[in-house]
Design a protein around this motif. Sequence first.
Motif, PDB file in Angstrom:
ATOM      1  N   GLN A 294       0.863  -1.188  -0.081  1.00  0.00           N
ATOM      2  CA  GLN A 294      -0.197   0.100   0.018  1.00  0.00           C
ATOM      3  C   GLN A 294       0.824   1.281  -0.011  1.00  0.00           C
ATOM      4  O   GLN A 294       0.464   2.178  -0.597  1.00  0.00           O
ATOM      5  CB  GLN A 294      -1.191  -0.021   1.162  1.00  0.00           C
ATOM      6  N   ASN A 295       1.910   1.127   0.503  1.00  0.00           N
ATOM      7  CA  ASN A 295       2.739   2.550   0.841  1.00  0.00           C
ATOM      8  C   ASN A 295       3.367   2.944  -0.402  1.00  0.00           C
ATOM      9  O   ASN A 295       3.262   4.186  -0.923  1.00  0.00           O
ATOM     10  CB  ASN A 295       3.838   2.137   1.890  1.00  0.00           C
ATOM     11  N   PHE A 296       3.830   1.754  -1.171  1.00  0.00           N
ATOM     12  CA  PHE A 296       4.381   1.957  -2.470  1.00  0.00           C
ATOM     13  C   PHE A 296       3.227   2.780  -3.471  1.00  0.00           C
ATOM     14  O   PHE A 296       3.556   3.752  -4.060  1.00  0.00           O
ATOM     15  CB  PHE A 296       4.774   0.783  -3.018  1.00  0.00           C
ATOM     16  N   HIS A 297       2.190   2.162  -3.341  1.00  0.00           N
ATOM     17  CA  HIS A 297       1.052   2.689  -4.397  1.00  0.00           C
ATOM     18  C   HIS A 297       0.566   4.004  -3.973  1.00  0.00           C
ATOM     19  O   HIS A 297       0.164   5.034  -4.801  1.00  0.00           O
ATOM     20  CB  HIS A 297      -0.108   1.668  -4.350  1.00  0.00           C
ATOM     21  N   GLN A 298       0.628   4.461  -2.670  1.00  0.00           N
ATOM     22  CA  GLN A 298       0.205   5.769  -2.341  1.00  0.00           C
ATOM     23  C   GLN A 298       1.145   6.778  -2.871  1.00  0.00           C
ATOM     24  O   GLN A 298       0.871   7.984  -3.126  1.00  0.00           O
ATOM     25  CB  GLN A 298       0.202   5.881  -0.720  1.00  0.00           C
ATOM     26  N   LEU A 299       2.594   6.359  -2.796  1.00  0.00           N
ATOM     27  CA  LEU A 299       3.444   6.945  -3.270  1.00  0.00           C
ATOM     28  C   LEU A 299       3.599   7.604  -4.776  1.00  0.00           C
ATOM     29  O   LEU A 299       3.791   8.556  -5.413  1.00  0.00           O
ATOM     30  CB  LEU A 299       5.097   6.361  -3.108  1.00  0.00           C
ATOM     31  N   ILE A 300       2.856   6.319  -5.438  1.00  0.00           N
ATOM     32  CA  ILE A 300       2.621   6.825  -6.924  1.00  0.00           C
ATOM     33  C   ILE A 300       1.556   7.912  -7.213  1.00  0.00           C
ATOM     34  O   ILE A 300       1.687   8.543  -8.284  1.00  0.00           O
ATOM     35  CB  ILE A 300       2.301   5.467  -7.517  1.00  0.00           C
ATOM     36  N   VAL A 301       0.635   8.003  -6.308  1.00  0.00           N
ATOM     37  CA  VAL A 301      -0.317   9.001  -6.465  1.00  0.00           C
ATOM     38  C   VAL A 301       0.406  10.576  -6.469  1.00  0.00           C
ATOM     39  O   VAL A 301       0.401  11.265  -7.225  1.00  0.00           O
ATOM     40  CB  VAL A 301      -1.347   9.098  -5.316  1.00  0.00           C
ATOM     41  N   ASP A 302       1.429  10.558  -5.316  1.00  0.00           N
ATOM     42  CA  ASP A 302       2.180  11.703  -5.312  1.00  0.00           C
ATOM     43  C   ASP A 302       2.982  11.917  -6.702  1.00  0.00           C
ATOM     44  O   ASP A 302       3.380  13.019  -7.197  1.00  0.00           O
ATOM     45  CB  ASP A 302       3.288  11.799  -4.441  1.00  0.00           C
ATOM     46  N   GLY A 303       3.662  10.696  -6.983  1.00  0.00           N
ATOM     47  CA  GLY A 303       4.664  10.712  -8.496  1.00  0.00           C
ATOM     48  C   GLY A 303       3.875  11.567  -9.522  1.00  0.00           C
ATOM     49  O   GLY A 303       4.239  11.967 -10.384  1.00  0.00           O
ATOM     50  N   LEU A 304       2.482  10.846  -9.778  1.00  0.00           N
ATOM     51  CA  LEU A 304       1.743  10.998 -10.664  1.00  0.00           C
ATOM     52  C   LEU A 304       1.438  12.824 -10.814  1.00  0.00           C
ATOM     53  O   LEU A 304       1.629  13.247 -12.086  1.00  0.00           O
ATOM     54  CB  LEU A 304       0.376  10.546 -10.913  1.00  0.00           C
ATOM     55  N   VAL A 305       1.058  13.165  -9.950  1.00  0.00           N
ATOM     56  CA  VAL A 305       0.677  14.561  -9.869  1.00  0.00           C
ATOM     57  C   VAL A 305       1.955  15.606  -9.857  1.00  0.00           C
ATOM     58  O   VAL A 305       1.992  16.295 -10.717  1.00  0.00           O
ATOM     59  CB  VAL A 305      -0.021  14.999  -8.265  1.00  0.00           C
ATOM     60  N   GLY A 306       3.121  15.155  -9.176  1.00  0.00           N
ATOM     61  CA  GLY A 306       4.207  15.899  -9.312  1.00  0.00           C
ATOM     62  C   GLY A 306       4.955  15.713 -10.734  1.00  0.00           C
ATOM     63  O   GLY A 306       5.466  16.734 -11.402  1.00  0.00           O
ATOM     64  N   LEU A 307       4.805  14.355 -11.419  1.00  0.00           N
ATOM     65  CA  LEU A 307       5.587  14.524 -12.532  1.00  0.00           C
ATOM     66  C   LEU A 307       4.958  15.052 -13.807  1.00  0.00           C
ATOM     67  O   LEU A 307       5.542  15.642 -14.500  1.00  0.00           O
ATOM     68  CB  LEU A 307       5.614  12.879 -12.933  1.00  0.00           C
ATOM     69  N   TYR A 308       3.439  14.942 -13.803  1.00  0.00           N
ATOM     70  CA  TYR A 308       2.791  15.754 -14.821  1.00  0.00           C
ATOM     71  C   TYR A 308       2.848  17.258 -14.607  1.00  0.00           C
ATOM     72  O   TYR A 308       2.904  17.851 -15.774  1.00  0.00           O
ATOM     73  CB  TYR A 308       1.323  15.195 -14.878  1.00  0.00           C
ATOM     74  N   LEU A 309       2.757  17.651 -13.759  1.00  0.00           N
ATOM     75  CA  LEU A 309       2.823  19.090 -13.451  1.00  0.00           C
ATOM     76  C   LEU A 309       4.394  19.879 -13.602  1.00  0.00           C
ATOM     77  O   LEU A 309       4.324  20.662 -13.960  1.00  0.00           O
ATOM     78  CB  LEU A 309       2.247  19.356 -11.811  1.00  0.00           C
ATOM     79  N   SER A 310       5.141  18.961 -13.687  1.00  0.00           N
ATOM     80  CA  SER A 310       6.531  19.408 -14.138  1.00  0.00           C
ATOM     81  C   SER A 310       6.907  19.422 -15.458  1.00  0.00           C
ATOM     82  O   SER A 310       7.742  20.027 -15.870  1.00  0.00           O
ATOM     83  CB  SER A 310       7.522  18.414 -13.380  1.00  0.00           C
ATOM     84  N   ASP A 311       5.783  18.973 -16.229  1.00  0.00           N
ATOM     85  CA  ASP A 311       5.897  18.699 -17.887  1.00  0.00           C
ATOM     86  C   ASP A 311       6.013  20.566 -18.144  1.00  0.00           C
ATOM     87  O   ASP A 311       5.054  21.149 -17.888  1.00  0.00           O
ATOM     88  CB  ASP A 311       4.994  18.130 -18.260  1.00  0.00           C
ATOM     89  N   PRO A 312       7.004  20.759 -19.180  1.00  0.00           N
ATOM     90  CA  PRO A 312       6.921  22.119 -19.670  1.00  0.00           C
ATOM     91  C   PRO A 312       5.875  22.455 -20.504  1.00  0.00           C
ATOM     92  O   PRO A 312       5.452  23.867 -20.350  1.00  0.00           O
ATOM     93  CB  PRO A 312       8.087  21.877 -20.529  1.00  0.00           C
ATOM     94  N   LYS A 313       4.866  21.628 -21.057  1.00  0.00           N
ATOM     95  CA  LYS A 313       3.678  22.031 -21.550  1.00  0.00           C
ATOM     96  C   LYS A 313       2.708  22.676 -20.751  1.00  0.00           C
ATOM     97  O   LYS A 313       1.912  23.575 -21.194  1.00  0.00           O
ATOM     98  CB  LYS A 313       3.104  20.633 -22.123  1.00  0.00           C
ATOM     99  N   VAL A 314       2.809  22.636 -19.555  1.00  0.00           N
ATOM    100  CA  VAL A 314       1.916  23.065 -18.301  1.00  0.00           C
ATOM    101  C   VAL A 314       1.938  24.693 -18.410  1.00  0.00           C
ATOM    102  O   VAL A 314       0.951  25.510 -18.277  1.00  0.00           O
ATOM    103  CB  VAL A 314       2.003  22.731 -16.853  1.00  0.00           C
ATOM    104  N   LYS A 315       2.984  25.217 -18.874  1.00  0.00           N
ATOM    105  CA  LYS A 315       3.252  26.773 -18.962  1.00  0.00           C
ATOM    106  C   LYS A 315       2.382  27.197 -20.343  1.00  0.00           C
ATOM    107  O   LYS A 315       2.583  28.500 -20.152  1.00  0.00           O
ATOM    108  CB  LYS A 315       4.918  26.863 -18.969  1.00  0.00           C
ATOM    109  N   GLN A 316       2.076  26.368 -20.981  1.00  0.00           N
ATOM    110  CA  GLN A 316       1.243  26.886 -22.127  1.00  0.00           C
ATOM    111  C   GLN A 316      -0.173  27.182 -21.831  1.00  0.00           C
ATOM    112  O   GLN A 316      -0.820  27.761 -22.542  1.00  0.00           O
ATOM    113  CB  GLN A 316       1.277  25.843 -23.149  1.00  0.00           C
ATOM    114  N   ILE A 317      -0.480  26.616 -20.461  1.00  0.00           N
ATOM    115  CA  ILE A 317      -2.088  26.868 -20.206  1.00  0.00           C
ATOM    116  C   ILE A 317      -1.951  28.242 -19.405  1.00  0.00           C
ATOM    117  O   ILE A 317      -1.117  28.673 -18.541  1.00  0.00           O
ATOM    118  CB  ILE A 317      -2.467  25.968 -19.158  1.00  0.00           C
ATOM    119  N   LYS A 318      -2.922  29.131 -19.681  1.00  0.00           N
ATOM    120  CA  LYS A 318      -3.110  30.522 -19.114  1.00  0.00           C
ATOM    121  C   LYS A 318      -3.247  30.504 -17.722  1.00  0.00           C
ATOM    122  O   LYS A 318      -2.560  31.250 -17.007  1.00  0.00           O
ATOM    123  CB  LYS A 318      -4.604  31.145 -19.756  1.00  0.00           C
TER     124      LYS A 318
END
Length: 356
Positions: A294-318
């Motif tokens: 369970q602890n591993f899988h909970q960490l993946i939730v954090d990883g998904l959010v952080g990883l996607y939001l760090s993508d440079p494409k996010v800066k194209q959103i107003k």
Amino acid sequence: MKIPNSLSQVLATCYKDLFPQVNNMLSKWRDYANQIPNEELRTQALASIDSKTFHCEGGSIYATLAREKWQKAIDFIVSYQTISDYLDNLCDRSQSLDPVDFRQLHQAQLDAIRIEPEIDQVNYYKYRDDQDDQGYLKSLVLECQRIIKQIPNYDQIQPYIERLASLYVDLQVHKHVVEHERVYRLTEWFEHENEDEDLRWYEFSAATGSTLGVFCLISYGLANEQHGRVIQEAFFPSLQGLHILLDYFIDQHEDEVEGDLNFVNYYQDENEKLERMAQMIKQARQNLTNIPDQNFHQLIVDGLVGLYLSDPKVKQIKTSDNAIKYLLQSAGWRAKIVYWNGKAYRKFKSYKSKSA
């Protein structure tokens, strides 16, 4: 390989072991794609690797669940995700709007998780003009089949993998047809398949578009652990929904330019969009409380959010700055660490690529 149980272990494992292995495999598939005779197929195969490497990198964390067989899990994850990204490009960027064509293409996605099919005589490009890929797509399918044949008691988890893969294929067919039919087909499909009364049709559709449940089941299977129903129910729809809503979130500008369907655009406003995504984070955490590791899988939730939001494409959103702040706050401090690590890693990769 040990299953990471802390954020520092996840990051160390990713950067030291998983990502280098992923990029080595992608390099081999890139070399193969470069030899594709047909220009359009070659272009889309290369584009799917070069622009979507992070899909394979992100999914590779599930390979740790295979323990000592983690490299075999990587082989499957990279090959299966490359099929997914390649076919998505072919459907998004081709002139075809034919659902028969899309389903024939995505038969590769189903053959890849089945032991029995002989694919020598199958033509995945049967209904389109572009044909000669020099065996590229079939080679990806065969690589996946090679791995699943090594899974003990594969028949015990196959029905759950088949369910997730079939929903994925249905989504790809419905969302790529002629524009005025897309919402109708997706809502009709939602009414027939959905079992969660709190979900909206575009959230259900998003949840079917993730490959994470398949990666998890394959990796556990390689370790001779069968957690079929438990994993399917924990991952679908909440975790997979969160995954693909984040994916669509960062693609908003790109999809607007290309005229592609984007599920986050169906929320009534920015506030509702962020509130529902925050709710998806919370629901994903709740649904992961009764599964192994369970602890591993909970960490993946954090990883998904952080990883996607760090993508440079996010800066194209107003409204990106407010959205990043809100979603990171909803996910918590570990997601923030992944976010800053992700930004640094992408910057390093960009620098390394330019200096090579």
